[in-house]
Design an enzyme around this catalytic site. Structure first.
Site, PDB file in Angstrom:
ATOM      1  N   HIS A 205       0.841  -1.184   0.000  1.00  0.00           N
ATOM      2  CA  HIS A 205       0.000   0.000   0.000  1.00  0.00           C
ATOM      3  C   HIS A 205       0.881   1.240   0.000  1.00  0.00           C
ATOM      4  CE1 HIS A 205       1.170  -0.514   4.187  1.00  0.00           C
ATOM      5  NE2 HIS A 205       0.872   0.748   4.392  1.00  0.00           N
ATOM      6  N   ASP A 207       0.807   5.279   1.805  1.00  0.00           N
ATOM      7  CA  ASP A 207       0.154   6.000   2.901  1.00  0.00           C
ATOM      8  C   ASP A 207      -0.524   7.245   2.345  1.00  0.00           C
ATOM      9  OD1 ASP A 207       1.113   4.119   4.697  1.00  0.00           O
ATOM     10  OD2 ASP A 207       2.916   5.279   5.174  1.00  0.00           O
ATOM     11  N   HIS A 262       4.796   0.077  -0.041  1.00  0.00           N
ATOM     12  CA  HIS A 262       5.536  -0.748   0.925  1.00  0.00           C
ATOM     13  C   HIS A 262       4.626  -1.820   1.514  1.00  0.00           C
ATOM     14  CE1 HIS A 262       3.793   2.718   2.999  1.00  0.00           C
ATOM     15  NE2 HIS A 262       3.788   2.032   4.125  1.00  0.00           N
ATOM     16  N   ARG A 272       7.943  -8.532  15.430  1.00  0.00           N
ATOM     17  CA  ARG A 272       8.307  -7.188  14.962  1.00  0.00           C
ATOM     18  C   ARG A 272       7.324  -6.193  15.569  1.00  0.00           C
ATOM     19  NH1 ARG A 272      10.615  -4.044  10.689  1.00  0.00           N
ATOM     20  NH2 ARG A 272       9.223  -2.364  10.037  1.00  0.00           N
TER      21      ARG A 272
END
Length: 333
Positions: A205, A207, A262, A272
């Site tokens: 996607h 941002d 990303h 993570r």
């Protein structure tokens, strides 16, 4: 060989998988105190829409403190975490990303950063967790915002914009529509059964906001898409920030900067944790290329829209959609 039970198999069948890619060593690195920082930022935003920020001035204690507090929340029993959800869009969410069918191997907290916007879910999260959780969030966001203003003002200088605060003023505005997200990607040992492929934690996607400021722990997983369409893995660095160009900044620069596509892959053995500040303008702000950037005779590539109009369109789309597509001018416009 790992044999998964049928319930586990059903859970993973809903999620996409991806092959990991080699770590990419070509990510631009910017020190905002460097004499040429403004030009390095502009070059990185033109070439990648992404860069690593070092010597940023945010105390490492703030990062570590917030990471510890966030992990305490994510380690709670599922029933306790669920009380902070479902997201509205603020609050706790797990696996479902947005309302349009996107899923990933992730759980998250989404919090608003504007004190004038009352989010019941954000208030619930702060009320149900120790006071030091709220303090950790607020001191971190305060420091990151100030760092973000510096980056945006250097960016404006590098673009040759006379008004140094042309970009930063939108985030400094008391009605700035910004938000803060904590993403937790649990380890997934069962992924070994997926033939060397990793579960997608957060699908590809861009941002929608002006700028995104990412900090993560030492676990890899973030990938960006280069200009030629190649996906590469970003080496983790828990002491630095990674800056993303958002869709709104792409429009304001009339395509000079590209909003970076990303995604995040889950790790097989390590969790993570990432924390992202999304800097957005006020809802009523009209978004169009900055007049001071436009060359003589240069046409705008985009129709003018308000941030509210774009945000509404973005959140009714799927993650991987080209959200700017409907706002691009055609030859007949």
């Amino acid at each position: 060989m790992v044999v998964l039970s049928q319930p586990a198999l059903n859970q993973f069948l809903l999620l996409k998988t991806c092959k990991p890619t080699p770590l990419f060593t070509g990510i631009p690195v910017v020190d905002p105190t460097h004499p040429d920082a403004k030009n390095l930022i502009v070059k990185a935003c033109r070439d990648f829409g992404f860069f690593r920020l070092v010597n940023h001035g945010v105390p490492l204690d703030f990062m570590a403190n917030l990471e510890n507090e966030a992990l305490k929340f994510f380690k709670k029993p599922q029933s306790e975490k669920d009380r902070a959800g479902p997201p509205d869009p603020f609050g706790y969410g797990s696996k479902r990303i947005g309302p349009n069918g996107d899923v990933g191997w992730v759980e998250y907290l989404l919090l608003n950063t504007n004190p004038d916007v009352i989010s019941p879910k954000s208030l619930f999260i702060f009320r149900e967790n120790p006071q030091n959780f709220r303090a950790a969030v607020e001191e971190y966001i305060r420091a990151v915002k100030n760092m973000c203003y510096v980056v945006l003002e250097l960016m404006a200088e590098g673009l040759g914009i006379a008004q140094r605060n042309a970009l930063s003023r939108l985030l400094k505005d008391e009605k700035s529509d910004s938000c803060f997200r904590l993403n937790h990607y649990p380890p997934c040992p069962e992924v070994q059964a997926l033939n060397g492929r990793n579960l997608v934690g957060f699908g590809e996607h861009t941002d929608p906001q002006i700028i995104s400021v990412l900090r993560s722990n030492s676990t890899s997983g973030l990938q960006i898409c280069l200009a030629d369409g190649t996906w590469v893995s970003v080496p983790p660095d828990q002491t630095s920030f990674f800056i993303n160009v958002g869709d709104t900044l792409q429009v304001m620069t009339n395509g000079r900067f590209k909003s970076v596509k990303h995604r995040v892959l889950a790790d097989t053995t390590k969790s993570r944790l990432s924390m992202i500040y999304f800097g957005g303008p006020p809802l009523s702000e009209k978004i169009a290329p900055l007049p001071s950037l436009m060359l003589k005779g240069e046409e705008s590539l985009y129709k003018e829209f308000t941030w509210w109009e774009y945000k509404k369109a973005a959140y009714t789309s799927r993650l991987a959609d080209n959200r700017l597509g409907p706002f691009e001018k055609s030859a007949s416009d």
